[in-house]
Design an enzyme around this catalytic site. Structure first.
Site: not given
Lengths: 200, 200
Positions: B118, B155
């Site tokens: 990701s 993230k």
DNA sequence: TTCATAACTGTAATTATATACAGTATTTAG
DNA sequence: CTAAATACTGTATATAATTACAGTTATGAA
């Protein structure tokens, strides 16, 4: 450092290990005891010889006043490589970083600051530091630092033979470099053994 | 055992610095000279107090026999985070790596082994180790380790407010995570301060 | 051959160092 | 309030440690 004799290396390494494990250097007596000398002067002689050869310093009149010189000159970070000279030439060294034994599985001779985006597909970005070992055997599949006609580049080594060397940029918008080492000058400066990125 | 007084910290730091610069610890007299004590016993008392508090060891009858108790037992590497417990719980620690002061600009509390893809657009790949500082202020724009409903994720923090937190995966095939911290459990475990990749 | 270096033994003196004991004054925790 | 801990001064001493001087033996280079 000059060439130490076998015995001098043993003494030097013992001192190093003592510092490592105790936190302070040994005395002449402790050295003598370890090596079976019957006189502390044997150790004194060795220390003087080692000092003469520049690998350590002795503080006069100071117990355990042994300072190792060789130890910690750090690992150079190479920024832009100027054409011509060796990659580790002083003008190329941007700074030095402390040694970090145990973090990477291979030894690191220098860090190279990455320029450009030719390796982004394997997660090597501009300004990353790649850790280079210059003594590992050059093997296909590895990421290598190559000097082609005096220009230093980082690529994946795809093929290595006498007549053809293929270096692959890990970025789909670049094309493979095909080099004929009999016609072009090609030197492998090292193999990439790690990557370091600092988010500051 | 860690609550040193101000004076004791000064003494301890002096010893540390001496070891750093000379390669061997100071004597009682040297400590006394530095701090203006008129008796070497003042230093002796301090050393005994520091020993009692466990921050150093003293070798009896040994000149400069001071060994600092390195609290550097290494930095844990966190692999898969099991649900429930704290991220640094023992069952999550895959191994430890030695401290590497000076290499990254911020302190590292632990390394987190990256799972998934990701974050590949910022060059963070699966199995990379990201260095995490858990005390830095959480700021938008930084890459953070967040625990959302007991699941740990890495993230980029895009927005941080009372009612809305946006976490952005750095991979165009993933969508932003929008979290309402009043409804979902959200804990920031730390900020990414570096990246380590080992080519073995 | 002779000289320098290496690698020690043996003795001994000076000084560097650890460390105990006896105090004093101040601060801190129970 | 009191005992313990902190932060020292001052004295003293056994011993840890450096280091000089005087040798011995072996080796390799000039």
């Amino acid at each position: 450092m000059k060439n130490l004799t076998k015995r001098q290396s043993e003494i030097f390494n013992f001192i190093k290990e003592e510092i490592e494990s105790n936190g302070y250097p040994p005395t002449r007596s402790e050295i003598s005891r370890t090596f079976g000398f019957k006189s502390p002067n044997a150790a004194e002689d060795h220390l003087k010889a080692l000092k003469k050869k520049g690998v350590l310093d002795l503080a006069a009149g100071t117990s355990r006043g042994i300072t190792l010189n060789n130890e910690s000159s750090g690992i150079p970070v190479i920024g832009l490589v100027s054409a011509g000279g060796p990659i580790l030439a002083e003008e190329n060294i941007e700074k030095t970083l402390p040694k970090n034994p145990g973090i990477l599985s291979h030894g690191v001779d220098f860090y190279l600051k990455v320029k450009g985006d030719s390796m982004i597909d394997v997660g090597i970005f501009e300004n990353d530091l790649i850790a280079i070992n210059k003594n590992l055997p050059v093997k296909t599949g590895n990421i290598v630092v190559a000097r082609i006609n005096n220009e230093v580049t980082v690529k994946t080594l795809l093929k290595l033979s006498n007549k053809l060397v293929i270096l692959k940029p890990e970025n789909s918008s670049y094309e493979d470099l095909e080099i004929n080492p009999t016609k072009e000058s090609l030197v492998f400066e090292g193999t990439c053994v790690g990557l370091l990125r600092d988010f500051s």
